[in-house]
Design a protein around this motif. Structure first.
Motif, PDB file in Angstrom:
ATOM      1  N   ASN A   1       0.725  -0.800   0.287  1.00  0.00           N
ATOM      2  CA  ASN A   1      -0.076   0.339  -0.242  1.00  0.00           C
ATOM      3  C   ASN A   1       0.715   1.283   0.056  1.00  0.00           C
ATOM      4  O   ASN A   1       0.659   2.186   0.963  1.00  0.00           O
ATOM      5  N   LEU A   2       1.901   1.348  -0.872  1.00  0.00           N
ATOM      6  CA  LEU A   2       2.406   2.363  -0.902  1.00  0.00           C
ATOM      7  C   LEU A   2       2.336   3.716  -1.708  1.00  0.00           C
ATOM      8  O   LEU A   2       1.351   3.662  -2.002  1.00  0.00           O
ATOM      9  N   THR A   3       2.277   4.716  -0.687  1.00  0.00           N
ATOM     10  CA  THR A   3       1.868   6.360  -1.410  1.00  0.00           C
ATOM     11  C   THR A   3       3.008   6.920  -1.947  1.00  0.00           C
ATOM     12  O   THR A   3       2.759   8.079  -2.444  1.00  0.00           O
ATOM     13  N   GLY A   4       3.806   6.453  -2.603  1.00  0.00           N
ATOM     14  CA  GLY A   4       4.845   6.769  -3.228  1.00  0.00           C
ATOM     15  C   GLY A   4       5.951   5.707  -3.131  1.00  0.00           C
ATOM     16  O   GLY A   4       6.820   5.077  -2.440  1.00  0.00           O
ATOM     17  N   MET A   5       7.168   6.041  -4.037  1.00  0.00           N
ATOM     18  CA  MET A   5       8.378   5.316  -4.731  1.00  0.00           C
ATOM     19  C   MET A   5       9.864   6.134  -4.925  1.00  0.00           C
ATOM     20  O   MET A   5       8.758   6.931  -6.679  1.00  0.00           O
ATOM     21  N   VAL A   6      10.724   5.702  -4.695  1.00  0.00           N
ATOM     22  CA  VAL A   6      11.966   6.267  -5.878  1.00  0.00           C
ATOM     23  C   VAL A   6      12.596   5.332  -6.072  1.00  0.00           C
ATOM     24  O   VAL A   6      13.194   4.210  -5.195  1.00  0.00           O
ATOM     25  N   TYR A   7      12.872   4.969  -7.612  1.00  0.00           N
ATOM     26  CA  TYR A   7      13.610   3.860  -7.926  1.00  0.00           C
ATOM     27  C   TYR A   7      14.709   4.304  -8.672  1.00  0.00           C
ATOM     28  O   TYR A   7      14.924   5.013  -9.510  1.00  0.00           O
ATOM     29  N   PHE A   8      16.165   3.887  -7.671  1.00  0.00           N
ATOM     30  CA  PHE A   8      17.036   4.559  -8.526  1.00  0.00           C
ATOM     31  C   PHE A   8      18.067   2.987  -9.543  1.00  0.00           C
ATOM     32  O   PHE A   8      17.755   2.275  -8.913  1.00  0.00           O
ATOM     33  N   GLY A   9      18.795   3.387 -10.932  1.00  0.00           N
ATOM     34  CA  GLY A   9      18.909   2.737 -11.522  1.00  0.00           C
ATOM     35  C   GLY A   9      18.173   1.633 -11.983  1.00  0.00           C
ATOM     36  O   GLY A   9      16.868   2.217 -12.311  1.00  0.00           O
ATOM     37  N   GLY A  10      18.564   0.803 -12.936  1.00  0.00           N
ATOM     38  CA  GLY A  10      18.083  -0.433 -13.700  1.00  0.00           C
ATOM     39  C   GLY A  10      17.646   0.469 -15.197  1.00  0.00           C
ATOM     40  O   GLY A  10      18.024   1.303 -15.971  1.00  0.00           O
TER      41      GLY A  10
ATOM     42  N   CYS B   1       0.813   3.899  -7.477  1.00  0.00           N
ATOM     43  CA  CYS B   1       1.278   5.175  -6.498  1.00  0.00           C
ATOM     44  C   CYS B   1       1.957   6.759  -7.684  1.00  0.00           C
ATOM     45  O   CYS B   1       2.709   5.402  -9.157  1.00  0.00           O
ATOM     46  N   PRO B   2       2.506   7.561  -7.322  1.00  0.00           N
ATOM     47  CA  PRO B   2       3.399   8.670  -7.873  1.00  0.00           C
ATOM     48  C   PRO B   2       5.352   7.241  -7.944  1.00  0.00           C
ATOM     49  O   PRO B   2       5.740   7.056  -6.603  1.00  0.00           O
ATOM     50  N   VAL B   3       5.823   7.504  -9.213  1.00  0.00           N
ATOM     51  CA  VAL B   3       7.351   7.242  -8.717  1.00  0.00           C
ATOM     52  C   VAL B   3       8.175   7.934  -9.844  1.00  0.00           C
ATOM     53  O   VAL B   3       7.868   8.287 -10.297  1.00  0.00           O
ATOM     54  N   VAL B   4       9.419   8.430  -8.582  1.00  0.00           N
ATOM     55  CA  VAL B   4       9.822   9.039  -9.026  1.00  0.00           C
ATOM     56  C   VAL B   4      11.416   8.053 -10.035  1.00  0.00           C
ATOM     57  O   VAL B   4      12.266   7.333  -8.784  1.00  0.00           O
TER      58      VAL B   4
ATOM     59  N   TYR C   1       5.143   8.703 -14.950  1.00  0.00           N
ATOM     60  CA  TYR C   1       5.699   8.802 -13.904  1.00  0.00           C
ATOM     61  C   TYR C   1       7.030   9.590 -13.696  1.00  0.00           C
ATOM     62  O   TYR C   1       6.088  10.139 -15.097  1.00  0.00           O
ATOM     63  N   SER C   2       7.718   9.920 -13.131  1.00  0.00           N
ATOM     64  CA  SER C   2       8.975  11.166 -13.479  1.00  0.00           C
ATOM     65  C   SER C   2      10.275  10.174 -13.449  1.00  0.00           C
ATOM     66  O   SER C   2      10.334   8.965 -13.351  1.00  0.00           O
ATOM     67  N   SER C   3      10.743  10.669 -14.128  1.00  0.00           N
ATOM     68  CA  SER C   3      12.504  10.509 -13.571  1.00  0.00           C
ATOM     69  C   SER C   3      13.265  12.012 -13.447  1.00  0.00           C
ATOM     70  O   SER C   3      13.710  12.967 -13.983  1.00  0.00           O
ATOM     71  N   VAL C   4      14.621  12.002 -12.687  1.00  0.00           N
ATOM     72  CA  VAL C   4      15.617  12.633 -12.570  1.00  0.00           C
ATOM     73  C   VAL C   4      17.029  11.541 -12.647  1.00  0.00           C
ATOM     74  O   VAL C   4      17.066  10.822 -12.491  1.00  0.00           O
ATOM     75  N   GLN C   5      17.555  12.398 -13.757  1.00  0.00           N
ATOM     76  CA  GLN C   5      18.485  11.610 -14.252  1.00  0.00           C
ATOM     77  C   GLN C   5      19.756  12.424 -14.629  1.00  0.00           C
ATOM     78  O   GLN C   5      19.813  13.935 -15.010  1.00  0.00           O
ATOM     79  N   VAL C   6      21.385  12.303 -14.615  1.00  0.00           N
ATOM     80  CA  VAL C   6      22.007  12.777 -15.576  1.00  0.00           C
ATOM     81  C   VAL C   6      22.664  12.261 -17.125  1.00  0.00           C
ATOM     82  O   VAL C   6      21.364  11.578 -16.962  1.00  0.00           O
ATOM     83  N   ASP C   7      22.893  13.445 -17.452  1.00  0.00           N
ATOM     84  CA  ASP C   7      23.100  12.783 -18.543  1.00  0.00           C
ATOM     85  C   ASP C   7      23.975  12.208 -19.163  1.00  0.00           C
ATOM     86  O   ASP C   7      25.612  12.758 -19.106  1.00  0.00           O
ATOM     87  N   HIS C   8      23.896  10.280 -19.127  1.00  0.00           N
ATOM     88  CA  HIS C   8      25.008   9.914 -18.845  1.00  0.00           C
ATOM     89  C   HIS C   8      26.045   9.704 -20.195  1.00  0.00           C
ATOM     90  O   HIS C   8      26.850   9.377 -20.284  1.00  0.00           O
TER      91      HIS C   8
ATOM     92  N   ASP D   1      11.012  17.164  -3.788  1.00  0.00           N
ATOM     93  CA  ASP D   1       9.779  17.962  -3.673  1.00  0.00           C
ATOM     94  C   ASP D   1       8.712  17.446  -4.663  1.00  0.00           C
ATOM     95  O   ASP D   1       7.966  17.145  -4.601  1.00  0.00           O
ATOM     96  N   LEU D   2       9.667  16.773  -6.130  1.00  0.00           N
ATOM     97  CA  LEU D   2       8.437  15.747  -6.445  1.00  0.00           C
ATOM     98  C   LEU D   2       7.599  15.158  -5.995  1.00  0.00           C
ATOM     99  O   LEU D   2       6.464  15.287  -6.821  1.00  0.00           O
ATOM    100  N   ILE D   3       8.299  14.052  -5.447  1.00  0.00           N
ATOM    101  CA  ILE D   3       7.635  12.628  -5.220  1.00  0.00           C
ATOM    102  C   ILE D   3       6.716  13.295  -3.911  1.00  0.00           C
ATOM    103  O   ILE D   3       5.703  12.633  -4.010  1.00  0.00           O
ATOM    104  N   LEU D   4       6.679  14.572  -3.061  1.00  0.00           N
ATOM    105  CA  LEU D   4       6.244  15.062  -2.162  1.00  0.00           C
ATOM    106  C   LEU D   4       4.806  15.308  -2.853  1.00  0.00           C
ATOM    107  O   LEU D   4       3.512  15.484  -2.504  1.00  0.00           O
ATOM    108  N   GLY D   5       5.113  15.809  -3.801  1.00  0.00           N
ATOM    109  CA  GLY D   5       4.046  17.660  -4.651  1.00  0.00           C
ATOM    110  C   GLY D   5       3.236  16.688  -5.404  1.00  0.00           C
ATOM    111  O   GLY D   5       2.256  16.339  -5.215  1.00  0.00           O
ATOM    112  N   LEU D   6       4.009  14.881  -5.719  1.00  0.00           N
ATOM    113  CA  LEU D   6       2.915  14.248  -6.192  1.00  0.00           C
ATOM    114  C   LEU D   6       2.090  13.976  -5.034  1.00  0.00           C
ATOM    115  O   LEU D   6       1.299  13.553  -6.052  1.00  0.00           O
ATOM    116  N   MET D   7       2.626  13.295  -4.557  1.00  0.00           N
ATOM    117  CA  MET D   7       1.735  12.325  -3.323  1.00  0.00           C
ATOM    118  C   MET D   7       0.666  12.964  -2.659  1.00  0.00           C
ATOM    119  O   MET D   7      -0.368  12.795  -2.600  1.00  0.00           O
TER     120      MET D   7
END
Length: 277
Positions: free
Chosen positions: A59-68, A83-86, A101-108, A250-256
């Motif tokens: 019953n998650l209200t938000g998730m931050v997923y790193f990598g993959g 639920c919102p996922v960044v 969904y949302s995403s935050v990344q660098v220019d790899h 800020d993004l995940i809390l705003g989305l939630m």
């Protein structure tokens, strides 16, 4: 409650980012769940289906997923997120403007190309490149492809034979870099895919009887603080960790809270020209 998921426990930077978020979410009185996952082990669609089940089960209200790497996951699965996922530094489908969904990344890709272009501009023509692996499909795989493309653009294809698969291990990086430098004394530079293994390359250069930063240049990627204290300090491209986590928080809390819309943010790295070049 919010979940923090990290693919690949060898990623020191993502662990640092997750720790920052853990503290901030805790201070904001959220319950935090966290887990690690290994992206090598299963089909990506199957993995994403497990992710959907995990979100619903807890019953998650938000998730931050790193990598993959979810680039081949059909859009219908992303639209099923309950639920919102960044996603942070995740390889994702080309869905410009998606609101699933949302995403935050660098220019790899761009940063990795700059690593190699920097060495080539310095006059290096024989470069040992330390990569994660030839089958890596994460952001590290994108970096590997950028190295290859940059070398080929400059007619330096012979350097592809100098690529070494570290599998994220300092022990592998040390042994392979040492052997490569021993067998190919013409090599004058080492390009590392990540700071986490760069220190092992420095020791390999030294142990083969050459001087890091003088006889053999070394450049890396991520901007981990401890590289400033190596001898020599490592030239690297720094991911803007604090800025990235500000965006994610800020993004995940705003989305939630229903006050934000999904965004896709790509940030540039910062170049630190230190002693190793």
């Amino acid at each position: 409650q919010i979940a923090l998921a990290l693919e690949g426990i060898a990623d020191w930077l993502h662990q640092s980012m997750a720790k920052t978020l853990f503290i901030r979410f805790h201070n904001a009185d959220y319950t935090i769940m966290s887990f690690h996952d290994n992206y090598y082990s299963q089909d990506k669609v199957e993995k994403f289906q497990e992710l959907l089940s995990y979100i619903d089960k807890h019953n998650l209200t938000g998730m931050v997923y790193f990598g993959g790497d979810f680039r081949d996951v059909p859009s219908k699965y992303f639209e099923s997120l309950s639920c919102p996922v960044v996603f942070v530094n995740t390889v994702l489908p080309d869905q410009i403007g998606t609101t699933a969904y949302s995403s935050v990344q660098v220019d790899h890709y761009g940063t990795a190309a700059r690593q190699m272009e920097y060495l080539i501009a310095k006059g290096h023509r024989n470069i040992c490149t330390v990569i994660s692996s030839t089958i890596d499909t994460s952001a590290y795989g994108i970096r590997r492809d950028a190295y290859k493309d940059a070398l080929c653009r400059h007619g330096l294809d012979h350097n592809l034979a100098y690529m070494q698969e570290s599998h994220y291990l300092c022990s592998n990086t040390y042994q392979l870099t040492f052997s490569c430098l021993k067998e190919h004394p013409e090599i004058t530079a080492v390009c590392c895919f990540a700071d986490a293994v760069a220190i092992a390359a420095v020791k390999a250069i030294r142990d083969v009887g050459r001087v890091p930063g003088k006889d053999v240049a070394i450049i890396s990627f991520d901007g981990l603080e401890h590289l400033q204290y190596c001898i020599p300090s490592i030239t690297t491209f720094e991911q803007p960790e604090a800025e990235m986590m500000d965006y994610v928080y800020d993004l995940i809390l705003g989305l939630m809270n229903g006050k934000r819309q999904h965004l896709h943010i790509t940030l540039q790295t910062k170049f630190h020209e230190n002693e190793s070049c």
